[in-house]
Scaffold this motif. Structure first.
Motif, PDB file in Angstrom:
ATOM      1  N   SER A  71     -18.645  11.063  24.676  1.00  0.00           N
ATOM      2  CA  SER A  71     -18.367  11.859  23.481  1.00  0.00           C
ATOM      3  C   SER A  71     -19.577  12.742  23.174  1.00  0.00           C
ATOM      4  CB  SER A  71     -18.091  10.951  22.283  1.00  0.00           C
ATOM      5  OG  SER A  71     -18.113  11.696  21.082  1.00  0.00           O
ATOM      6  N   LEU A  72     -19.339  14.032  23.003  1.00  0.00           N
ATOM      7  CA  LEU A  72     -20.419  14.931  22.634  1.00  0.00           C
ATOM      8  C   LEU A  72     -20.825  14.743  21.170  1.00  0.00           C
ATOM      9  CD1 LEU A  72     -19.192  18.171  24.434  1.00  0.00           C
ATOM     10  CD2 LEU A  72     -20.972  16.574  25.191  1.00  0.00           C
ATOM     11  N   GLU A  73     -19.932  14.208  20.378  1.00  0.00           N
ATOM     12  CA  GLU A  73     -20.201  13.999  18.947  1.00  0.00           C
ATOM     13  C   GLU A  73     -21.061  12.764  18.697  1.00  0.00           C
ATOM     14  OE1 GLU A  73     -16.289  15.893  16.920  1.00  0.00           O
ATOM     15  OE2 GLU A  73     -15.991  14.014  18.015  1.00  0.00           O
ATOM     16  N   THR A  74     -20.797  11.679  19.423  1.00  0.00           N
ATOM     17  CA  THR A  74     -21.474  10.401  19.159  1.00  0.00           C
ATOM     18  C   THR A  74     -22.388   9.937  20.292  1.00  0.00           C
ATOM     19  OG1 THR A  74     -19.723   9.050  20.125  1.00  0.00           O
ATOM     20  CG2 THR A  74     -19.502   9.648  17.769  1.00  0.00           C
ATOM     21  N   GLY A  75     -22.191  10.464  21.487  1.00  0.00           N
ATOM     22  CA  GLY A  75     -22.946  10.010  22.648  1.00  0.00           C
ATOM     23  C   GLY A  75     -22.384   8.743  23.276  1.00  0.00           C
ATOM     24  N   GLU A  76     -21.305   8.202  22.705  1.00  0.00           N
ATOM     25  CA  GLU A  76     -20.708   6.954  23.188  1.00  0.00           C
ATOM     26  C   GLU A  76     -19.828   7.198  24.413  1.00  0.00           C
ATOM     27  OE1 GLU A  76     -20.995   3.781  21.932  1.00  0.00           O
ATOM     28  OE2 GLU A  76     -22.408   4.438  20.387  1.00  0.00           O
ATOM     29  N   ALA A  77     -19.873   6.256  25.359  1.00  0.00           N
ATOM     30  CA  ALA A  77     -18.932   6.279  26.479  1.00  0.00           C
ATOM     31  C   ALA A  77     -17.559   5.932  25.927  1.00  0.00           C
ATOM     32  CB  ALA A  77     -19.349   5.288  27.547  1.00  0.00           C
ATOM     33  N   GLN A  78     -16.518   6.596  26.434  1.00  0.00           N
ATOM     34  CA  GLN A  78     -15.168   6.398  25.922  1.00  0.00           C
ATOM     35  C   GLN A  78     -14.347   5.578  26.908  1.00  0.00           C
ATOM     36  OE1 GLN A  78     -13.986  10.476  25.265  1.00  0.00           O
ATOM     37  NE2 GLN A  78     -15.089  10.577  23.334  1.00  0.00           N
ATOM     38  N   GLY A  79     -13.284   5.004  26.403  1.00  0.00           N
ATOM     39  CA  GLY A  79     -12.395   4.216  27.257  1.00  0.00           C
ATOM     40  C   GLY A  79     -12.967   2.839  27.510  1.00  0.00           C
ATOM     41  N   ALA A  80     -12.764   2.317  28.706  1.00  0.00           N
ATOM     42  CA  ALA A  80     -13.195   0.964  29.060  1.00  0.00           C
ATOM     43  C   ALA A  80     -14.692   0.893  29.336  1.00  0.00           C
ATOM     44  CB  ALA A  80     -12.419   0.479  30.279  1.00  0.00           C
ATOM     45  N   ASP A  81     -15.341   2.053  29.488  1.00  0.00           N
ATOM     46  CA  ASP A  81     -16.767   2.086  29.797  1.00  0.00           C
ATOM     47  C   ASP A  81     -17.584   1.846  28.526  1.00  0.00           C
ATOM     48  OD1 ASP A  81     -16.107   2.808  32.441  1.00  0.00           O
ATOM     49  OD2 ASP A  81     -15.895   4.894  31.826  1.00  0.00           O
TER      50      ASP A  81
END
Length: 110
Positions: A71-81
């Motif tokens: 995510s460009l907004e939060t820096g979090e990996a999305q989905g199962a990652d």
């Protein structure tokens, strides 16, 4: 607050990125299709892939090495990652892309 002028918004292609070298490492500055600007560390939390070379879609980027979506907004990996990269404040003012320098100045003092 101190802001670094990175150049004109039009210098970054829509759904593209530019890499900025700092004392803390490289920062990837992204422009989305809706002209939003985001700045995150240019290193995927999975295997360190160069996110600035990834595919931008919506407000996310897919790492070019192993397809992790960040995510460009939060820096979090999305989905199962799972994982996260640091995010930095960026904005557009008068057609210029600006990167807030406070996070980088703190690192130089420490």
């Amino acid at each position: 607050m101190s802001w670094l002028d990175l150049g004109a918004l039009d210098d970054i292609p829509a759904r593209g990125a530019r890499k900025v070298k700092t004392a803390m490492g490289c920062v990837a500055v992204f422009r989305t299709a809706d002209d939003a600007i985001f700045a995150i560390a240019d290193r995927c939390p999975h295997k360190g892939g160069p996110l600035s070379e990834g595919i931008v879609h919506g407000h996310g980027v897919t790492c070019p090495l192993h397809n992790w979506v960040i995510s460009l907004e939060t820096g979090e990996a999305q989905g199962a990652d799972s994982g996260r990269v640091p995010t930095y404040k960026a904005r557009v003012e008068d057609g210029r892309v600006l990167l807030e320098m406070a996070a980088f100045q703190r690192a130089e003092v420490a």
